[in-house]
Scaffold this motif. Structure first.
Motif, PDB file in Angstrom:
ATOM      1  N   GLU A  71      17.649 -30.135  62.227  1.00 40.71           N
ATOM      2  CA  GLU A  71      18.616 -31.128  62.725  1.00 40.71           C
ATOM      3  C   GLU A  71      18.138 -31.851  63.980  1.00 40.71           C
ATOM      4  OE1 GLU A  71      20.431 -27.252  64.509  1.00 40.71           O
ATOM      5  OE2 GLU A  71      18.981 -27.838  62.980  1.00 40.71           O
ATOM      6  N   TRP A  72      16.955 -31.502  64.484  1.00 43.47           N
ATOM      7  CA  TRP A  72      16.467 -32.133  65.712  1.00 43.47           C
ATOM      8  C   TRP A  72      15.772 -33.461  65.412  1.00 43.47           C
ATOM      9  CZ3 TRP A  72      17.915 -30.555  70.410  1.00 43.47           C
ATOM     10  CH2 TRP A  72      18.447 -29.276  70.538  1.00 43.47           C
ATOM     11  N   PHE A  73      16.014 -34.429  66.260  1.00 47.10           N
ATOM     12  CA  PHE A  73      15.467 -35.783  66.113  1.00 47.10           C
ATOM     13  C   PHE A  73      14.489 -36.037  67.265  1.00 47.10           C
ATOM     14  CE2 PHE A  73      15.242 -40.324  66.020  1.00 47.10           C
ATOM     15  CZ  PHE A  73      15.593 -40.718  64.750  1.00 47.10           C
ATOM     16  N   LEU A  97      15.425 -41.972  59.215  1.00 46.47           N
ATOM     17  CA  LEU A  97      16.177 -40.719  59.209  1.00 46.47           C
ATOM     18  C   LEU A  97      17.481 -40.868  59.975  1.00 46.47           C
ATOM     19  CD1 LEU A  97      16.252 -37.641  58.581  1.00 46.47           C
ATOM     20  CD2 LEU A  97      15.107 -37.298  60.783  1.00 46.47           C
ATOM     21  N   ASP A  98      18.599 -40.540  59.328  1.00 49.26           N
ATOM     22  CA  ASP A  98      19.910 -40.533  59.974  1.00 49.26           C
ATOM     23  C   ASP A  98      20.614 -39.241  59.573  1.00 49.26           C
ATOM     24  OD1 ASP A  98      22.370 -40.947  61.091  1.00 49.26           O
ATOM     25  OD2 ASP A  98      22.677 -42.938  60.249  1.00 49.26           O
ATOM     26  N   MET A  99      20.793 -38.340  60.527  1.00 56.37           N
ATOM     27  CA  MET A  99      21.348 -37.025  60.232  1.00 56.37           C
ATOM     28  C   MET A  99      22.715 -36.804  60.882  1.00 56.37           C
ATOM     29  SD  MET A  99      17.994 -34.551  60.529  1.00 56.37           S
ATOM     30  CE  MET A  99      17.715 -34.950  62.256  1.00 56.37           C
ATOM     31  N   ARG A 123      20.230 -34.776  65.708  1.00 57.30           N
ATOM     32  CA  ARG A 123      20.685 -35.532  64.539  1.00 57.30           C
ATOM     33  C   ARG A 123      20.459 -37.038  64.608  1.00 57.30           C
ATOM     34  NH1 ARG A 123      24.027 -31.351  65.733  1.00 57.30           N
ATOM     35  NH2 ARG A 123      24.241 -29.792  64.063  1.00 57.30           N
ATOM     36  N   VAL A 124      20.589 -37.649  65.755  1.00 56.55           N
ATOM     37  CA  VAL A 124      20.425 -39.099  65.899  1.00 56.55           C
ATOM     38  C   VAL A 124      19.534 -39.378  67.100  1.00 56.55           C
ATOM     39  CG1 VAL A 124      22.628 -39.659  64.801  1.00 56.55           C
ATOM     40  CG2 VAL A 124      22.539 -39.286  67.278  1.00 56.55           C
ATOM     41  N   PRO A 147      28.785 -31.598  66.239  1.00 57.69           N
ATOM     42  CA  PRO A 147      27.638 -32.072  65.465  1.00 57.69           C
ATOM     43  C   PRO A 147      27.620 -33.584  65.248  1.00 57.69           C
ATOM     44  CG  PRO A 147      29.272 -31.220  63.967  1.00 57.69           C
ATOM     45  CD  PRO A 147      29.822 -31.004  65.359  1.00 57.69           C
ATOM     46  N   PHE A 148      28.604 -34.298  65.798  1.00 49.75           N
ATOM     47  CA  PHE A 148      28.716 -35.727  65.529  1.00 49.75           C
ATOM     48  C   PHE A 148      28.432 -36.596  66.758  1.00 49.75           C
ATOM     49  CE2 PHE A 148      31.241 -33.767  62.229  1.00 49.75           C
ATOM     50  CZ  PHE A 148      30.884 -34.492  61.091  1.00 49.75           C
TER      51      PHE A 148
END
Length: 561
Positions: A33-35, A62-64, A351-352, A377-378
């Motif tokens: 989940e790391w960006f 990539l968009d998580m 994530r982002v 997480p958002f």
């Protein structure tokens, strides 16, 4: 002879894809989940490695947002053919329950630095996909296959599907199962190689815990279930070598040197124990996550690959005879004064990508706008870097005027949304700025939150502009300190168990988790009033893990700590 000292990529760098292009070796590793997604290290001697690229560094690639912890990028596959680099990667959206909703993508580039093409959707049959470039010019996707049906094993063999270069799409009608694995089950992480007239299939089994292993099978063709297993398997494992320095070895990839020597890169871990624990049960706590190690490979008289020194692997491995000395930093220590708008390559977000929504960097400061909690997480304002040594200090200088107790900013040690701790500035019920230490750990959802200082939280003196925070990590435990002048440090009296920030701890509570501990900077304001913190500097100082003459490592507390 020069030697490789394992692990070559310390700290969370797992599921290595290993290739050579001319005289340069590349390792691509999972980021979950790391960006940004997919870290690529380069070397010419297999000893010294440099982080040269984070490939998936835009939301186009990539968009998580909203991905679960330990979802995201699983086991990327890097290859080189037809004059360009090919990268297959998986974005996993569901990690628990019967389903593993995921999408496999393909991106290509003329050089490792890019530009990388917009991703092409490949399929969602299973994770750990790799692209095999056959010598006859055809290409195939090789992948684990997921089965959600409760009356089947969820790991449903290794599927091979032809890839059409003209359309840049798979040909689903060609899909066939070429290998079901053995009784260990959990077969995944496949890579195919053509060597001496055989197709060799390398695949992981046993899950990425202490039962992990890599097996090899071979066939003269790519027909359905045509592969025969290697006798005296597994190829590599530490399941039956509980006292070796490296553990969990398995999932990885094979490479050949220009001079014809073979090496295998695999994930590994270095567990430690509390003094009151058995050395084998539990086998230990791997706070640095799953790392990358390299072993030398020879071939027996029957043409099967064997790990030099036995399937438990070695800490010290002879380097290639034709190695070209590579210059790389001796430690992973980091000093950052945030002079540039682009974050240092060692920083990661969740994530982002880092954006103006989170804050901004440059001109000697990092501004983080308070967003959601560290369990969110958002929407979270956090930048963090890997723990890459068992002993280190990390320090920052922060200015923050919180709106209320719902506003917090400071220094965090973080594993995932459920397991983390931090020292931070906030406000008490009297409206005074205070220093607090809190920890969140365990639980099936977001864990249990504990404030350690409570009514005894130190009040920040009026007129104090900056507060300095420090964490001292000492393998089994870590603590937090604070200062109001940057010179005189005050202990908080809070000593925390580092095991909480490991895969091995989390897996006791729920599911499979696959990352490692991070240290970083965060700002929270769940009131929605966006209180903004200003960080003026960050230091990560490794204190050293010394290798001994017999190839083991010592972890005695450093004298300068």
């Amino acid at each position: 002879m020069s030697q490789i000292k394992n692990p070559v990529l310390p700290g969370f760098n797992s599921d290595p894809s290993f290739i050579r292009v001319n005289d340069t070796y590349y390792l691509a590793t999972s980021t979950f989940e790391w960006f940004p997604g997919v870290r690529i290290h380069a070397s010419k001697d297999l000893i010294h490695w440099n982080l040269v690229k984070n490939v998936l560094d835009t939301t186009t690639l990539l968009d998580m947002k909203g991905n679960p912890s330990s979802g995201g990028i699983w086991a990327p596959d890097l290859s080189y053919a037809d004059g360009k680099f090919w990268l297959i990667f998986t974005d996993v959206k569901i990690t628990d329950g019967a389903f593993k909703d995921m999408t496999n993508y393909l991106t290509t580039a003329p050089t490792i630095e890019g530009p990388w093409s917009d991703p092409i959707t490949v399929n969602g049959v299973g994770f750990d996909a790799s692209l095999f470039h056959d010598q006859n010019g055809r290409k195939y996707l090789v992948q684990q296959t997921w089965d959600h049906r409760e009356y089947h094993h969820p790991f449903n063999g290794i599927t091979l599907t032809e890839f059409d270069v003209a359309t840049m799409q798979l040909k689903p009608e060609t899909a066939t199962t070429i290998w079901n694995g053995d009784e260990v089950k959990l077969v995944e992480g496949p890579h195919l190689y053509q060597i001496n007239g055989y197709y060799y299939l390398f695949a992981a089994e046993g899950g990425t815990i202490f039962t992990h292993q890599e097996v090899v099978a071979r066939s003269k063709s790519l027909g359905e279930l045509s592969f025969e297993p290697e006798p005296d398997a597994p190829f590599i494992t530490n399941f039956d070598t509980p006292k070796t320095y490296l553990q969990k070895q398995g999932h990885g990839a094979l490479v050949t040197t220009p001079g014809g020597e073979y090496y295998y890169a695999s994930l590994s871990a270095r567990p430690w124990h509390h003094q009151n624990e058995s050395s084998t049960d539990p086998r230990g706590w791997s706070t640095l996550g799953r790392e990358t190690s390299i072993q030398k490979v020879t071939w027996d008289q029957e043409g099967w690959p064997r790990i030099v020194g036995g399937h438990g692997g070695q800490t010290l491995v002879d380097a290639p005879k034709d190695a070209i000395e590579t210059v790389a930093p001796k430690t992973h220590s980091q000093h950052d004064e945030f002079e540039n708008s682009m974050l240092d390559i060692n920083w990661n977000t969740l994530r982002v990508p880092f954006s103006q929504h989170m804050g901004r960097a440059g001109h000697g400061k990092l501004e983080l706008i308070g967003r959601g909690s560290l369990a969110n997480p958002f929407d979270l304002s956090l930048i963090a870097r890997r723990w890459q040594a068992f002993y280190f200090d990390a320090e920052t200088k922060v200015k923050f005027d919180p709106y209320s107790y719902q506003s917090m900013a400071g220094l965090t040690n973080y594993y995932n949304h459920s397991n983390w701790s931090w020292i931070f500035i906030t406000k008490n019920d009297d409206g005074k700025r205070v220093v607090e230490v809190a920890e969140n750990k365990g639980g099936l959802r977001n864990g249990m939150y504990t404030s350690y200082l409570k009514d005894q939280a130190p009040i920040i003196p009026d007129g104090t502009e900056y507060v300095w925070f420090k964490t001292e990590v000492r393998k089994q435990s870590y603590t937090y300190l604070y200062s109001f002048d940057g010179s005189d440090w005050n202990e908080t009296g809070v000593q925390l168990d580092a095991a909480v920030l490991s895969d091995d701890y989390v897996v006791q509570e729920y599911g499979g988790f696959f990352t490692g501990a991070f240290v970083g900077l965060a700002a929270v304001d769940y009131s929605g009033y966006q209180s903004t913190a200003e960080f003026e500097s960050f230091d990560y100082l490794e204190l050293g893990d010394e290798i001994t003459a017999d190839g083991s490592f010592t972890f005695d507390k450093p004298t300068n700590s």
